[in-house]
Scaffold this active site. Structure first.
Site, PDB file in Angstrom:
ATOM      1  N   THR A 131       3.640  -5.942   2.861  1.00  0.00           N
ATOM      2  CA  THR A 131       4.788  -6.375   2.062  1.00  0.00           C
ATOM      3  C   THR A 131       5.471  -5.228   1.325  1.00  0.00           C
ATOM      4  OG1 THR A 131       3.113  -7.058   0.449  1.00  0.00           O
ATOM      5  CG2 THR A 131       4.140  -8.792   1.764  1.00  0.00           C
ATOM      6  N   GLU A 132       4.781  -4.097   1.183  1.00  0.00           N
ATOM      7  CA  GLU A 132       5.395  -2.901   0.598  1.00  0.00           C
ATOM      8  C   GLU A 132       4.700  -1.677   1.165  1.00  0.00           C
ATOM      9  OE1 GLU A 132       5.688  -2.577  -3.662  1.00  0.00           O
ATOM     10  OE2 GLU A 132       6.250  -4.667  -3.926  1.00  0.00           O
ATOM     11  N   ASN A 133       5.499  -0.709   1.628  1.00  0.00           N
ATOM     12  CA  ASN A 133       4.978   0.595   2.002  1.00  0.00           C
ATOM     13  C   ASN A 133       6.159   1.551   2.069  1.00  0.00           C
ATOM     14  OD1 ASN A 133       4.138   2.435   4.823  1.00  0.00           O
ATOM     15  ND2 ASN A 133       2.836   2.503   3.027  1.00  0.00           N
TER      16      ASN A 133
ATOM     17  N   HIS B  26       0.845  -1.201   0.000  1.00  0.00           N
ATOM     18  CA  HIS B  26       0.000   0.000   0.000  1.00  0.00           C
ATOM     19  C   HIS B  26       0.876   1.245   0.000  1.00  0.00           C
ATOM     20  CE1 HIS B  26      -3.315   2.715   0.998  1.00  0.00           C
ATOM     21  NE2 HIS B  26      -2.494   3.257   1.874  1.00  0.00           N
TER      22      HIS B  26
END
Length: 553
Positions: A413-415, A345
């Site tokens: 997992t992604e920010n 996100h």
């Protein structure tokens, strides 16, 4: 878990009524304000990430085969400044250096991907297994574990073997399901004794839409109205097959978990009193996150996708919907194939209803949604043109996942946030602010009852940013790409993130403000080091020669 609404899709307004009655989160409330001081649950896992094509370099070394990104990036005009990932961060040669950076940050986990063509040069196991590729990942995994850092491994982060694209059409072809399963099975066999967290696909939305609909990403196909839906259909089937392979053949002895990492940007109605805007915002999230999550958790596509794409297909004069269908057997096979859900996100949009024409020439994924995306000009926008800092959307998205999918185990997992290449300033105060606010919204979501187990800062290093090349930087560590040794320099955000990890959250206002001050103080010395190195290498600061550029035929 909330019961699914009798009509196929729960609109946000209905969610408001359901959730307010049964859950802690109040969707009607404006959550744009106060900071929450507190700590994360014991055992919360803090990490950072990267991916094979973006960081490894060594694109043609030690028996690696070509990927679709090798070929795509060598075509003139596809990537900003005609950059390629040929060398990137040279991570292939810097395992020990990079693991020492992770250790300095006190990371609990590191998320990376395995390059399919580095292990299987043609993508097909029966052709050849490249043992030197196996050795590289063995070395990386072992070095992480020696330093008490848990590997979280992605099997597909966009680098499909080029042979499979040329021979079969890549993810347009159902044969990818079996080829991917063979590759995954090889990874389980060779690395599964040490790797306990597997991610099948990273952000399949981008693979489908940008690879097969808009053509902005490899393999660069523009199959408007059909390409993205067909690619996604095969990816979902491939994910399910790999989950079942692990479940039946490996789980008993290896005791690991298999999930998928989906991208999810939040969509907020422009007018919360307007039913059409409320429904459009729901559609925005369902066409993005729900496209993949709903089949995996509930067995089929979101009803709103089936309704809208089906109706528009009829209006175009097509006999069947452009959205493929799952058989009853496939639905039950796909449903429940997720031990944990990865969420990537970055940002939020305001959404309003917009009717799009349904002619054959105008049909595509974006027009199928009948909505317009808007931003607030006051939102900070330091780097990527699409990435506005809107922290409150993160909490809302996480609560949406909780209510829609039965509160699954979540790993973020992604920010993270980027800056433009021209900026060589290591005192990245805007990134400190972004991490502080977004991580705090995640903490609030955990207090709401969302089952978040870990967080991955994106990314550990500056790296190749796909069609943007090296023009944008997401790293906690600055990489000097003009220097052939690709040295890393810590940005101020390294010190700030390290304090969050050490404290497992935000102890009190005074301490957190102190972290920021100290982080900015320490980065000025790093700036001086970088400037001195730049002066020293000014005369021979050219990038290494790249593979000859070929125009498209």
């Amino acid at each position: 878990m909330l019961p699914r609404c009798a009509v196929g899709v729960c609109h946000v307004l209905m969610l408001v009524l359901c959730v307010s009655a049964a859950e802690d989160f109040d969707w009607t409330k404006n959550h744009h304000g106060s900071f929450y001081y507190g700590t994360f649950p014991a055992g919360f896992s803090w990490g950072a990430g990267g991916s094979a094509y973006q960081t490894e370099g060594a694109w043609d070394k030690d028996g690696k085969g070509l990927s679709i990104w090798d070929v795509f990036s060598h075509k003139k005009g596809k990537i900003q400044q005609n950059d390629t990932g040929d060398f990137s961060c040279e991570g292939y040669y810097k395992v020990k250096d990079d693991v020492s950076l992770m250790k300095e940050l006190r990371l609990n986990h590191y998320r990376f991907s395995i390059s399919w063509p580095r292990l299987l040069p043609t993508g097909i196991k029966s052709d050849h297994v490249n043992e030197k590729g196996i050795q590289y990942y063995d070395h990386l995994i072992n070095h992480l574990l020696e330093n008490k850092i848990t590997p979280i491994v992605t099997l597909y982060h966009w680098d499909l073997p080029q042979v499979l694209q040329e021979k079969y059409g890549g993810w347009q072809n159902i044969s990818m399901v079996n080829y991917f399963n063979e590759f995954a099975n090889l990874c389980f066999e060779r690395f599964g004794d040490r790797v306990k967290y597997w991610i099948t696909f990273n952000n399949p939305w981008s693979v489908a839409v940008e690879g097969y609909e808009t053509g902005e990403h490899a393999p660069g196909l523009r199959l408007r109205g059909t390409g993205a839906y067909r690619a996604a259909h095969h990816i979902i089937k491939a994910h399910a097959k790999v989950w079942h392979t692990y479940d039946t053949q490996w789980r008993g002895k290896q005791k690991g978990l298999v999930g998928i990492a989906l991208s999810g940007e939040w969509g907020e109605p422009v007018d919360i009193s307007n039913q059409k805007d409320i429904e459009a915002a729901e559609r925005y999230v369902q066409f993005h996150l729900g496209w993949f999550a709903t089949p995996i958790f509930h067995g089929d596509y979101p009803q709103v996708m089936k309704d809208f794409i089906g109706r528009k297909s009829v209006q175009q004069g097509l006999g069947t919907s452009r959205l493929p269908t799952f058989s009853p057997q496939e639905k039950s096979y796909i449903k429940g194939t997720c031990d944990f859900l990865g969420i990537g996100h970055f940002t939020t949009r305001y959404i309003t209803q917009k009717n799009n024409p349904s002619g054959r020439s105008s049909s595509n994924y974006f027009s199928d949604r009948d909505l317009a995306e808007l931003v607030d000009p006051r939102w900070p926008d330091p780097g990527s043109e699409w990435l506005y800092a809107v922290p409150w959307g993160f909490r809302r998205l996480l609560n949406f996942v909780k209510t829609q999918y039965g509160n699954p185990m979540i790993y973020v997992t992604e920010n993270g946030v980027s800056e433009k290449m021209l900026c060589t300033e290591l005192c990245d105060e805007w990134r400190i602010q972004y991490y502080k606010d977004y991580i705090n919204e995640m903490l609030k979501a955990i207090k709401d009852g969302v089952n978040v187990k870990g967080y991955t800062a994106w990314s550990l290093l500056d790296k190749f940013e796909w069609d943007e090349g090296f023009s944008e930087r997401f790293g906690l560590y600055y990489v000097d790409f003009r220097n052939k040794n690709k040295p890393r320099y810590p940005k101020a955000s390294v010190q700030f993130y390290k304090r969050i990890i050490s404290s497992n959250g935000f102890p009190n206002q005074r301490e957190v403000e102190n972290w920021r001050r100290k982080a900015v103080e320490t980065c000025s010395s790093s700036n001086q080091l970088l400037a001195a190195a730049r002066r020293k290498s000014q005369e021979h600061a050219e990038m290494p020669k790249v593979w000859p550029v070929h125009d498209e035929v």
